[in-house]
Design a protein around this motif. Structure first.
Motif, mmCIF file in Angstrom:
data_model
loop_
_atom_site.group_PDB
_atom_site.id
_atom_site.type_symbol
_atom_site.label_atom_id
_atom_site.label_comp_id
_atom_site.label_asym_id
_atom_site.label_seq_id
_atom_site.Cartn_x
_atom_site.Cartn_y
_atom_site.Cartn_z
ATOM 1 N N ARG A 394 -55.503 10.492 35.281
ATOM 2 C CA ARG A 394 -54.586 11.383 35.798
ATOM 3 C C ARG A 394 -53.984 10.766 37.062
ATOM 4 O O ARG A 394 -54.635 10.322 37.907
ATOM 5 C CB ARG A 394 -55.289 12.547 36.083
ATOM 6 N N HIS A 395 -52.712 10.595 36.976
ATOM 7 C CA HIS A 395 -52.016 9.925 38.109
ATOM 8 C C HIS A 395 -52.484 8.616 38.763
ATOM 9 O O HIS A 395 -52.552 8.543 39.773
ATOM 10 C CB HIS A 395 -51.952 11.103 39.338
ATOM 11 N N LEU A 396 -53.073 7.868 37.692
ATOM 12 C CA LEU A 396 -53.500 6.595 37.902
ATOM 13 C C LEU A 396 -52.408 5.645 38.794
ATOM 14 O O LEU A 396 -52.470 5.076 39.761
ATOM 15 C CB LEU A 396 -53.802 5.800 36.836
ATOM 16 N N LEU A 397 -51.250 5.804 38.358
ATOM 17 C CA LEU A 397 -49.818 5.070 38.806
ATOM 18 C C LEU A 397 -49.147 5.983 39.770
ATOM 19 O O LEU A 397 -48.923 7.248 39.208
ATOM 20 C CB LEU A 397 -49.310 4.307 37.802
ATOM 21 N N VAL A 466 -48.953 12.156 32.505
ATOM 22 C CA VAL A 466 -50.428 12.011 33.177
ATOM 23 C C VAL A 466 -50.746 10.920 33.754
ATOM 24 O O VAL A 466 -51.112 10.920 34.972
ATOM 25 C CB VAL A 466 -51.304 12.078 31.728
ATOM 26 N N LEU A 467 -50.090 9.800 33.350
ATOM 27 C CA LEU A 467 -50.357 8.460 33.940
ATOM 28 C C LEU A 467 -49.745 8.285 35.367
ATOM 29 O O LEU A 467 -50.277 7.828 36.353
ATOM 30 C CB LEU A 467 -50.037 7.437 33.206
ATOM 31 N N TYR A 468 -48.473 8.866 35.303
ATOM 32 C CA TYR A 468 -47.490 8.800 36.584
ATOM 33 C C TYR A 468 -47.618 9.981 37.751
ATOM 34 O O TYR A 468 -47.678 10.972 37.200
ATOM 35 C CB TYR A 468 -46.188 8.544 36.305
ATOM 36 N N LYS A 469 -47.635 9.832 38.782
ATOM 37 C CA LYS A 469 -47.427 10.470 39.719
ATOM 38 C C LYS A 469 -46.480 10.257 40.491
ATOM 39 O O LYS A 469 -45.965 9.279 40.976
ATOM 40 C CB LYS A 469 -48.623 10.791 40.807
ATOM 41 N N ARG A 470 -45.351 11.245 40.561
ATOM 42 C CA ARG A 470 -43.782 10.896 41.333
ATOM 43 C C ARG A 470 -43.983 10.824 42.573
ATOM 44 O O ARG A 470 -44.832 11.718 43.316
ATOM 45 C CB ARG A 470 -43.095 12.140 40.883
ATOM 46 N N PRO A 471 -43.376 9.821 43.302
ATOM 47 C CA PRO A 471 -43.396 9.704 44.760
ATOM 48 C C PRO A 471 -42.445 10.857 45.364
ATOM 49 O O PRO A 471 -41.954 11.627 44.664
ATOM 50 C CB PRO A 471 -42.825 8.246 45.099
ATOM 51 N N CYS A 472 -43.325 11.281 46.740
ATOM 52 C CA CYS A 472 -42.280 12.098 47.699
ATOM 53 C C CYS A 472 -40.905 11.692 47.631
ATOM 54 O O CYS A 472 -40.752 10.482 47.946
ATOM 55 C CB CYS A 472 -42.827 12.298 49.034
#
Length: 496
Positions: A394-397, A466-472
Motif C-alpha cells: 500500500r503506497h509503497l511508491l 494500491v502501489l502508488y501514493k500521489r504526491p502533494c
C-alpha cells in the motif's frame, strides 16, 4: 463339503489378487526395490506332484500372506534381519535350458514376477535342465490351465508342475512389507519419505515412535544412496522455516547436495528450509521469466527461485532472514556461477520490500518506455504468513503511476483449509491490499500439504491505486507540504 471348502479358498485367493492390485507404492520405491532385493532366495527341489488337489497344503498356495515375513517379527524394536527368514512352497516347471526363453515368453502371465527373486534356477540334479518358477497366486492349484498346457506341448515340455521350497530372507522383502509385519496390526505404516540428497526425512506418527530407529534402519537398507535417516520432532519454526530433527539411523551428517531442474544446490538440512516437493513449482515460476526481467525473491532460502531466474539472464534481488539460508544462498550462487547476477540480502521480508525493492522499483519504473518488455516479478514464498503482509504494498511508491504493463507481478504463496481454497486466499489477499482483485488475479494449486490443507500461489499485478501514493500538488503552500509530509510519515508508521 470339499467343493464348499474349495470355493471358500478360491474366494480368498481372488480377494488377495484384488487387494494386491489396488496396493499403490510410490514409484521411486518400486524402482529402488529392483535394486535392493537382488539377493535371490534359495530354491530346493522337493517331491513332484502333478495336478495337486490335496487340501492339507492348499493354504501354502492361496494364503495372501505367502510373501510376508515370519510372523515372529511382530513388535520387534531392534532390527534382527535373521528373524525374517521363512520358507514357502511355490510351483515350478522343469524345462530344457535351451528352451527356457521360449517358455518364459509363452507363460509370461504365469511366471513369477517378484523383484529380487529369480524366475529361472538351476536343477542341481540335471545340468541340462532349469526350473522355471511360477507365480503361486496365478497357479493356485499347482496345475496349469488348458491353454498353458497346450502351449507347453507345442514346446515339447511336459506340463507337470513341481513343488519347490523357496527360502525368503530380509533382502527379499520390500520396506512396506517389513514395517507392516513389525508394527502392531491395524496401525498405519510409514509408506513414504522425502529424500534430500543422502538424507531420508520422515514424519513419524506417535504410535510409530517406539519403532523409529528400526524404521530408519529399514529405510536406509532398502534405498541405495540413503546414508542418514531423520525424523522431524517439531513443526517448522515460523522465523527461520527450519525444524528440529532426530537422526534415526546412519551417519550424523546433515550437509547434503541436491539436484533440482538440472541445478545443483548444497545446504545444511538442519539449518535451512528445503522441500523436494516444490521442484515443479520452482520450474513453473522460472518459465514465466524472460531474459532481462527483474525478480525480487522475498524469502529466497538457498536459491531455488533466484538461481534459475539468474540462469535465464534475469536480474535478481534475493533475500532471506535466516543467516544460514543467506550463507548457503551466496554459496549456491557461486556454485552455479550466477553470483554476478544475484544481489543477496539478509533482512526481514518487510524491510526488504520497503528498502531494496522500493528503491529499485522507484528507480526503474519511471524509466520504462512505452512498449518496453521488462517485467518485474515479486515472489513471496512464506505460505504461513505472506498473504497477511501484502499490506506492505500500500503506497509503497510515491509519484505518478507507470504504464499498466510495467506494474510488478506478485506471486504470493499461502495455505488454506477452506472448502473453497482459491476464493479464501483471494479474499485474504484483498483484505491485506485494501482492494478487490476480481478479474485481476489467478490462483494455482501447488500441492496438497495435508488432508483438507492446500498450498496455493496467488498471482496478480499490483493495482496502481494500491502501489502508488500521489504526491502533494506543487502549488501547495509550504505549511501544506509539511502537513503532507507529516501525514505520509504517520501512514508509514501505521503500516509498519
Amino acid at each position: 463339503l470339499w467343493r464348499l471348502g474349495y470355493c471358500a479358498r478360491l474366494l480368498k485367493t481372488n480377494h488377495f489378487r484384488t487387494a494386491a492390485s489396488n496396493t499403490s507404492f510410490p514409484a521411486v520405491w518400486m524402482l529402488l526395490a529392483q535394486h535392493c532385493g537382488r539377493i535371490p532366495g534359495l530354491f530346493v527341489v522337493v517331491k513332484k506332484n502333478t495336478f495337486f488337489t490335496m487340501p492339507e497344503t492348499m493354504e501354502d498356495k492361496t494364503n495372501p500372506e505367502l510373501y510376508l515375513p515370519h510372523p515372529g517379527v511382530r513388535g520387534m524394536t531392534l532390527l534382527n534381519r535373521e528373524a525374517f527368514k521363512r520358507t514357502v512352497v511355490v510351483p515350478a516347471l522343469k524345462v530344457k535350458k535351451e528352451i527356457v526363453s521360449s517358455v518364459l515368453k509363452s507363460l509370461k502371465q504365469s511366471v513369477l514376477q517378484r523383484p529380487g527373486l529369480k524366475r529361472v534356477v538351476e536343477d542341481p540334479e540335471d545340468e541340462d535342465s532349469r526350473f522355471v518358477i511360477l507365480d503361486p497366486h496365478k497357479i493356485p492349484e499347482f496345475s496349469l490351465g488348458e491353454s498353458e498346457q497346450q502351449v507347453l506341448k507345442q514346446l515339447n515340455v511336459h506340463p507337470e508342475v513341481c513343488k519347490y521350497h523357496l527360502e525368503l530372507t530380509y533382502e527379499n522383502f520390500k520396506s512396506e512389507e517389513i514395517l507392516r509385519a513389525i508394527l502392531p496390526e491395524g496401525q498405519e505404516v510409514t509408506s513414504g519419505f522425502s529424500r534430500v540428497g543422502h538424507i531420508a526425512h520422515l514424519n513419524l506418527r506417535d504410535h510409530q515412535l517406539p519403532y523409529r530407529h528400526l524404521i530408519g534402519q529399514v529405510i536406509m537398507d532398502k534405498n541405495p544412496g540413503i546414508t542418514c535417516v531423520v525424523n522431524k520432532t517439531n513443526i517448522i519454526d515460523s522465523t527461520y522455516r527450519n525444524f528440529e530433527m532426530e537422526v534415526l539411523a546412519g551417519e550424523n551428517n546433515l550437509v547434503t547436495k541436491v539436484k533440482e531442474n538440472n541445478i545443483t544446490y548444497e545446504l545444511d538440512f538442519s539449518k535451512v528450509y528445503w522441500n523436494p516437493r516444490l521442484g515443479t513449482e520452482h520450474g513453473r515460476i522460472a518459465e514465466l521469466l524472460r531474459p532481462g526481467d527483474v525478480l525480487f525473491d522475498v524469502c529466497a532460502g538457498v536459491g531455488p527461485f533466484a538461481i534459475p531466474a539468474a540462469r535465464r539472464n534475469c536480474r535478481v534481488f534475493a533475500n532471506d532472514l535466516n543467516p544460514a539460508s543467506y550463507s548457503w544462498l551466496l554459496h549456491n550462487c557461486r556454485l552455479n556461477k550466477v553470483d554476478t547476477k544475484v544481489k543477496a540480502f539478509n533482512m526481514d521480508g518487510r524491510d526488504f520490500l520497503r528498502g531494496p525493492v522500493r528503491e529499485e522499483l522507484g528507480k526503474e519504473l519511471p524509466l520504462l518506455k512505452e512498449g518496453q518488455k521488462t517485467a518485474f516479478h515479486i515472489v513471496m514464498n512464506l505460505p504461513a504468513l505472506a498473504v497477511e503482509f501484502l499490506d506492505v504494498f500500500r503506497h509503497l511508491l510515491v509519484g505518478e503511476p507507470c504504464s499498466p504493463a510495467g506494474l510488478p507481478t506478485v506471486h504470493c504463496y499461502g495455505f488454506s483449509k477452506h472448502s473453497n481454497p482459491a476464493r479464501d486466499i483471494q479474499e485474504r489477499a484483498e483484505a491485506s491490499l485494501g482492494t478487490s482483485l476480481a478479474g485481476r488475479c489467478s490462483v494455482f494449486l501447488v500441492r496438497n500439504v495435508a488432508p483438507n490443507k492446500e498450498m496455493l500461489c496467488l498471482s496478480f499485478q499490483i493495482p496502481a491505486d494500491v502501489l502508488y501514493k500521489r504526491p502533494c500538488p506543487d502549488e501547495a503552500k509550504p505549511a501544506s507540504k509539511r502537513l503532507c509530509t507529516s501525514q505520509e510519515s504517520s501512514e508509514e508508521k501505521l503500516l509498519s
